[in-house]
Design a protein around this motif. Structure first.
Motif, PDB file in Angstrom:
ATOM      1  N   ARG A  83       0.877 -52.919  21.994  1.00 46.19           N
ATOM      2  CA  ARG A  83       0.533 -53.036  20.572  1.00 46.19           C
ATOM      3  C   ARG A  83      -0.543 -54.100  20.398  1.00 46.19           C
ATOM      4  NH1 ARG A  83       5.059 -54.091  18.849  1.00 46.19           N
ATOM      5  NH2 ARG A  83       5.685 -52.218  17.703  1.00 46.19           N
ATOM      6  N   ARG A  84      -1.475 -53.783  19.504  1.00 51.67           N
ATOM      7  CA  ARG A  84      -2.486 -54.770  19.118  1.00 51.67           C
ATOM      8  C   ARG A  84      -2.743 -54.588  17.630  1.00 51.67           C
ATOM      9  NH1 ARG A  84      -8.632 -55.214  21.611  1.00 51.67           N
ATOM     10  NH2 ARG A  84      -9.388 -56.866  20.226  1.00 51.67           N
ATOM     11  N   ASN A  85      -2.393 -55.582  16.850  1.00 54.56           N
ATOM     12  CA  ASN A  85      -2.520 -55.473  15.394  1.00 54.56           C
ATOM     13  C   ASN A  85      -3.987 -55.371  14.965  1.00 54.56           C
ATOM     14  OD1 ASN A  85       0.219 -55.611  15.176  1.00 54.56           O
ATOM     15  ND2 ASN A  85       0.289 -57.689  14.350  1.00 54.56           N
ATOM     16  N   ARG A  96      -4.933 -43.742   6.870  1.00 54.51           N
ATOM     17  CA  ARG A  96      -4.077 -44.349   5.841  1.00 54.51           C
ATOM     18  C   ARG A  96      -3.480 -43.271   4.948  1.00 54.51           C
ATOM     19  NH1 ARG A  96      -8.569 -48.308   3.393  1.00 54.51           N
ATOM     20  NH2 ARG A  96      -9.888 -48.306   5.248  1.00 54.51           N
ATOM     21  N   GLN A  97      -4.320 -42.313   4.548  1.00 56.27           N
ATOM     22  CA  GLN A  97      -3.847 -41.238   3.685  1.00 56.27           C
ATOM     23  C   GLN A  97      -2.841 -40.354   4.414  1.00 56.27           C
ATOM     24  OE1 GLN A  97      -7.671 -39.564   2.905  1.00 56.27           O
ATOM     25  NE2 GLN A  97      -8.055 -40.819   1.076  1.00 56.27           N
ATOM     26  N   ALA A  98      -3.097 -40.077   5.682  1.00 54.51           N
ATOM     27  CA  ALA A  98      -2.224 -39.193   6.449  1.00 54.51           C
ATOM     28  C   ALA A  98      -0.823 -39.773   6.592  1.00 54.51           C
ATOM     29  CB  ALA A  98      -2.841 -38.922   7.821  1.00 54.51           C
ATOM     30  N   ILE A  99      -0.720 -41.092   6.841  1.00 54.52           N
ATOM     31  CA  ILE A  99       0.605 -41.679   7.035  1.00 54.52           C
ATOM     32  C   ILE A  99       1.390 -41.697   5.742  1.00 54.52           C
ATOM     33  CG2 ILE A  99       0.071 -44.126   6.647  1.00 54.52           C
ATOM     34  CD1 ILE A  99       2.190 -42.682   9.523  1.00 54.52           C
ATOM     35  N   LEU A 188       1.312 -51.407   3.934  1.00 53.28           N
ATOM     36  CA  LEU A 188       0.809 -50.285   4.718  1.00 53.28           C
ATOM     37  C   LEU A 188       0.204 -50.774   6.038  1.00 53.28           C
ATOM     38  CD1 LEU A 188       0.245 -47.277   4.960  1.00 53.28           C
ATOM     39  CD2 LEU A 188      -1.895 -47.637   3.698  1.00 53.28           C
ATOM     40  N   GLU A 189      -0.538 -51.860   5.988  1.00 57.94           N
ATOM     41  CA  GLU A 189      -1.115 -52.423   7.212  1.00 57.94           C
ATOM     42  C   GLU A 189      -0.033 -52.815   8.190  1.00 57.94           C
ATOM     43  OE1 GLU A 189      -3.024 -56.687   8.154  1.00 57.94           O
ATOM     44  OE2 GLU A 189      -4.357 -55.435   6.918  1.00 57.94           O
TER      45      GLU A 189
END
Length: 810
Positions: A83-85, A96-99, A188-189
């Motif tokens: 993982r890398r933020n 963003r819209q897809a999630i 969301l982030e």
């Protein structure tokens, strides 16, 4: 955009959840199989109200990345979860819209809990008699991940993951509180960074790479929809690892997400239809971790870095804690490894010895004054693939360049003469200190010899015989000078000097020898000739300490390091240095070390005695700047070394068989040539720096006249010499002379000559036999060898006090 009626409804939900219906509706909606028999309206209301309104957001595990010194070339990754933020602005808008479309299409309308979703889930679940819809918002899912990562024990982890109404209540309570603290974009982030998308893709950054080999800012609509579909079930929908159904589940899920995006008016139907066409377009990139799977060109450096990290108390109390910190801390680590220098060193190694040779040859470069390691090159491959025919090469993960208890290093030969010289200089024995170097010297040390039980080494060449100074003996590598010098200063002092410069003794036999030498003056006489096993990193560090004027710096693999938020952590990457020997001692040692490589002493001392030659003169011819160094070979050429240095770079090269220490190397010139040429290339972009000349005291000491003791008894001669300030040694060999048997036939240096106060004068006794006439031997001491040395010094330094008066005095 939030609609007024939705905001009102969300506020009503918050009130209802605090009321009597909360527990009953939630439990029935989410867990019909559990039922509500054990959950009364009052108990549900009370437990919800009693929950804390604040939730602590823990740092989530992130990958730590090790780079070369340029900050760009990646060496290796370390992680538990890949993982890398990333910032939300670095994620493509379609992602963003897809999630949101996939997981919570009313994300921007509710305030943490979706009342409509609860009612819808309640109706569907009750009609089906099982959980078919969970009603969790994206915020609640994020809360669940927070609770899981924040668990400090098994009980907290169970409460965060169990399928109970109580867990749902906690999630809702925290979700409502969280939405008051963070904006929708922040939530969301965080959600995108914490969520697992399958195939070792923890967070959107890793997911984007493990599926499509690109950063999340470059994701297309079709790619974003596929990744968003992974969040619900990263195992079932994984198109890379789904052995049973292949990519079909991921394709179906992608179609669902695209349809949801159309409903939310994020995209048009035409855009969705276009994105559904064709295959998934997968281009997975393996996110390998640790040194054996990293950049193979830097494997041995990486392996040493990892061991250094796990040994450093700055990163935790135990090795396990420190490694865990590395694998979870999300550090950006810019190492000290210089790509240009590494390439230069590796090229010289590769040109001289194949990776399939049983012999290993390697080079380590260290920066004086910081201890930063610039290069680690060797003719081996760092990795764990199985070698053919039970061989230990070319693949290995043994620390062949940095050393360990398993791989303690290699005998370093005459490079160890530096440590005896430093011990002598610390006792104010100057570079001009004279000792008559015999062909073979019978020492006070135990060890055995053809002539008796005492250690009796000889020189590599008869040309080294004669009156030598410390500088000339170092330049020629005269063993029979440094053994009596070691007797004068003690093995204990020489060992101490080595350790102060940076040498570590790891082999059990060396540890025992070191312990014996602390109390037994007859132990470990071979130390000065380099019979201890040491690593190339040890030797590069030790000579770098000389180059840094006596300032030892612990070997360091870092230039800088930052935490997962990008905050610099200089306290973790700053050099650890201390002055371990006086500057003047280091300056004198460096001047002496100019002799083997073809440079000249800065104070006019001769680098060879008459008839002698330098051991690595080619180094000075190739490297066009002040340079110093020392060669080293062992008995029967079981190992060969060269350590070279300038004021701003030190390099140690070796050649040996790591698996069979008694195996004679094929070419002792390899370390000299490879290290010389690598050092020459590495220095090209570094400024030219000068050495500091030694003080007159450590260069020449105090010159006094050697008393004439010819014909005296041993006791009388010893008394006179000691009163004049000399150390006295008795030669085990008697010579033919007109002097009576057992009386002093001569001394080396000769009586009447001048020599350095505190130096050794050897008494040679008569055997009572008259001498046979013979031709003069130019290698033997002349009539006044001390005067000869004085004349050599004064010819280039006439202003010295010793050149203004007659020999003698204090």
């Amino acid at each position: 955009m939030k609609l007024p009626q939705d905001r009102t409804l969300a506020n009503v939900v918050s009130l209802v959840l605090c009321g009597i219906l909360a527990g009953v509706v939630i439990a029935a909606a989410a867990f019909p199989a559990v039922g509500v028999s054990g959950l009364t309206a009052k108990s549900a209301s009370d437990s919800f109200s009693d929950l804390p309104a604040e939730i602590k957001i823990p740092p989530v595990p992130q990958v730590s990345i090790l780079y070369a010194s340029n900050g760009k070339t990646e060496i290796a990754r370390f992680y538990d979860e890949n993982r890398r933020n990333v910032k939300l602005g670095d994620v493509a808008p379609v992602m963003r819209q897809a999630i949101v479309a996939a997981e919570d299409n009313r994300f921007y309308d509710h305030q943490g809990v979706d009342a409509r979703g609860i009612v819808r889930a309640f109706v569907r679940n009750q009609s089906n008699g099982q959980v078919t819809q969970g009603a969790s918002t994206l915020t609640q899912q994020y809360v669940r991940s927070i609770l899981k990562y924040g668990a400090t024990n098994s009980e907290e982890l169970r409460l965060a993951t169990e399928d109970t109404a109580g867990r749902k209540l906690r999630e809702m309570r925290y979700a409502i509180a969280l939405e008051k603290e963070l904006s929708k974009d922040q939530i969301l982030e965080n959600y995108l960074n914490i969520t697992y998308f399958g195939n070792q893709g923890y967070g959107i950054y890793a997911a984007s790479w493990v599926y499509f080999s690109k950063p999340p800012s470059e994701l297309t609509l079709a790619e974003a929809a596929m990744i968003a579909g992974m969040a619900q079930n990263p195992t079932q929908y994984n198109p890379v690892e789904n052995k049973q159904f292949g990519t079909k589940p991921a394709e179906d899920r992608r179609e669902y997400v695209l349809n949801q995006m159309v409903k939310l008016k994020y995209i048009t139907q035409a855009e969705a239809d276009a994105a559904k066409k064709g295959d998934l377009g997968l281009n997975p990139k393996a996110q390998a971790q640790s040194c054996e799977n990293g950049n193979t060109a830097y494997g041995f450096f990486c392996g040493w870095f990892l061991d250094w990290w796990k040994s450093n108390p700055k990163f935790g109390k135990t090795r396990t804690e420190r490694e865990d910190d590395l694998r979870k801390g999300g550090y950006k680590i810019v190492s000290s490894l210089d790509v240009r220098m590494q390439k230069a060193a590796q090229q010289q190694i590769d040109e001289r010895l194949d990776v399939n040779s049983r012999f290993a040859t390697g080079i380590v470069m260290v920066e004086p004054g910081t201890g930063r390691v610039k290069a680690m090159a060797i003719n081996r491959k760092y990795g764990i693939p199985k070698n053919q025919g039970k061989k230990t090469y070319p693949y290995t993960v043994n620390p062949l360049l940095s050393g360990s208890n398993v791989s303690p290093g290699y005998q370093a030969g005459s490079t160890f003469k530096m440590f005896t010289a430093v011990a002598a200089l610390e006792k104010n024995i100057p570079l001009s200190n004279t000792i008559y170097a015999q062909d073979r010297y019978v020492s006070q040390y135990n060890g055995g010899c053809k002539t008796g039980p005492k250690y009796c080494p000889k020189n590599a060449s008869p040309t080294m015989k004669g009156l030598q100074t410390m500088s000339s003996a170092f330049g020629e590598s005269a063993n029979t000078y440094f053994i009596p010098l070691e007797e004068q200063v003690s093995v204990k002092a020489a060992v101490s000097a080595a350790e102060k410069l940076g040498v570590e003794f790891r082999a059990s036999v060396d540890v025992k020898n070191k312990r014996d030498a602390q109390t037994d003056p007859t132990a470990w006489g071979s130390f000065t000739l380099g019979t201890a096993q040491v690593s190339p990193l040890d030797m590069a560090t030790a000579y770098a300490t000389i180059a840094a004027r006596g300032k030892y710096c612990a070997p360091l693999p870092l230039n800088k390091i930052a935490d997962q938020e990008g905050k610099p952590l200089p306290e973790l990457s700053n050099p650890t240095c201390k002055q371990t020997i006086p500057k003047q001692v280091a300056d004198a040692a460096a001047d002496m070390a100019r002799c083997p490589v073809g440079d000249n002493s800065m104070v006019g001392l001769s680098c060879t005695h008459p008839g002698g030659g330098r051991t690595a003169a080619s180094v000075g011819r190739v490297i066009d700047r002040p340079v110093a160094g020392k060669t080293g070979t062992t008995d029967d050429n079981n190992a060969a070394w060269f350590v070279g240095f300038t004021p701003n770079l030190a390099a140690a090269g070796f050649l040996a068989n790591p698996d069979k220490y008694l195996d004679s190397v094929p070419n002792t010139q390899i370390p000299i040539d490879a290290t010389r040429d690598a050092l020459n290339i590495a220095l090209q972009k570094l400024p030219v720096k000068q050495f500091i000349a030694p003080t007159s005291k450590l260069a020449y000491g105090v010159r006094v006249t050697v008393p004439d003791t010819t014909g005296d008894s041993v006791d009388s001669a010893t008394r006179k010499l000691r009163e004049a300030g000399f150390e006295v040694r008795l030669s085990p060999t008697r010579v033919s002379s007109d002097i009576g048997e057992g009386r002093v036939a001569r001394t080396d240096p000769a009586g009447g000559s001048d020599s350095t106060k505190g130096s050794v004068v050897t008494i040679v006794l008569s055997n009572g036999q008259p001498p046979e006439p013979e031709k003069p031997d130019p290698s033997e001491p002349g009539e006044d060898p001390g005067d000869q040395i004085r004349d050599q010094i004064c010819s280039t330094n006439p202003a010295l006090p010793m050149c203004q008066t007659e020999p003698g005095g204090n």
